[in-house]
Motif scaffolding. Sequence first.
Motif, PDB file in Angstrom:
ATOM      1  N   VAL A  99      -1.187  -3.455  -5.757  1.00 32.66           N
ATOM      2  CA  VAL A  99      -2.064  -3.859  -4.666  1.00 32.66           C
ATOM      3  C   VAL A  99      -1.811  -3.007  -3.427  1.00 32.66           C
ATOM      4  CG1 VAL A  99      -2.899  -5.793  -3.281  1.00 32.66           C
ATOM      5  CG2 VAL A  99      -1.890  -6.231  -5.535  1.00 32.66           C
ATOM      6  N   LYS A 116      -8.803   3.522  -5.301  1.00 36.71           N
ATOM      7  CA  LYS A 116      -8.430   2.166  -4.907  1.00 36.71           C
ATOM      8  C   LYS A 116      -7.807   2.237  -3.527  1.00 36.71           C
ATOM      9  CE  LYS A 116      -4.636  -0.107  -5.813  1.00 36.71           C
ATOM     10  NZ  LYS A 116      -4.400  -0.718  -4.457  1.00 36.71           N
ATOM     11  N   GLU A 170      -5.986  -3.294  -1.798  1.00 38.39           N
ATOM     12  CA  GLU A 170      -6.991  -3.777  -2.759  1.00 38.39           C
ATOM     13  C   GLU A 170      -6.332  -3.927  -4.129  1.00 38.39           C
ATOM     14  OE1 GLU A 170     -10.640  -1.825  -5.314  1.00 38.39           O
ATOM     15  OE2 GLU A 170     -10.276  -1.095  -3.270  1.00 38.39           O
ATOM     16  N   CYS A 217      -5.634  -3.750  -7.934  1.00 39.41           N
ATOM     17  CA  CYS A 217      -6.158  -2.949  -9.037  1.00 39.41           C
ATOM     18  C   CYS A 217      -6.959  -3.866  -9.959  1.00 39.41           C
ATOM     19  CB  CYS A 217      -5.004  -2.310  -9.810  1.00 39.41           C
ATOM     20  SG  CYS A 217      -5.506  -1.442 -11.310  1.00 39.41           S
TER      21      CYS A 217
END
Length: 277
Positions: free
Chosen positions: A30, A44, A48, A50
């Motif tokens: 993340v 990414k 955020e 994965c």
Amino acid sequence: MDPGAAGEGTRVEHSELRADCGNCFGLCCVALAFTRSADFARDKAAGEPCGHLGAGHRCGIHDRLRDQGYAGCTVYDCLGAGQKVSRHTFAGRDWRDAADGGRKMFAVLPVVRQLHELLRHLAEVRTLPAAAELHDAAAAAATRVEALSLGSADELLALDVAAERAPVGELLRRASQLARARFPRPRDHRGADLMGSRLRGADLRGADLRGALLIGADLRGADLRGADLLGADLRGADLGGADVRDALFLTGPQLAAASGDPATRLPPGLGRPGHWA
């Protein structure tokens, strides 16, 4: 006597400096940003999650990351920072339940990882017989760094990591000099651009390769015993048949970024990457 035959001690890997994904909230999946490339199948943003991260904080494609285009994930190692941040710094509170969406937790992760990297290298210094005069200093430095890693989230975010790295870096440099002194006329390639270099069968025993760019280098059959590989970039380097026993400050992620084969001779405590031939 072959100077490379003299062992420099057994590499120590403390359990707290090894990733324990079962006690982490999937922070690396993340907190970190991905850029679509040969290493990642998609972009990414930092913070955020994965798309392959499951509800239980486990990767859904962990056993086939390279096949799915996520080779970059296989060369990342939090060095135990993930579980420390999850279970100690934030006392087991899931980022999904945090009012800020986990932003503070994600910011703390790289700080603790850097501190754990220092701890790992300091532990290695204490295994080097040639650096015995520095063992007490390394132990004292490790005690200080460990105490810093146990600080609160706010204390960690306020920490000047570069200032903490400087004295440790000097200690590592001195340890490297002592450990490599047994090699006659070792090569100095510190910070050198050796991308794609043809170094097959090269005698690099005791060489200073700190920070060297060895991307795509042909190191097949090279003798790297006692070489200082701190921060060396081994992405795509071919270590087939190479001897990296007693290489200084070599890490698992460096090996994972390279390629090798069953003839590659590794230091104790560093496993052979699963994708190697």
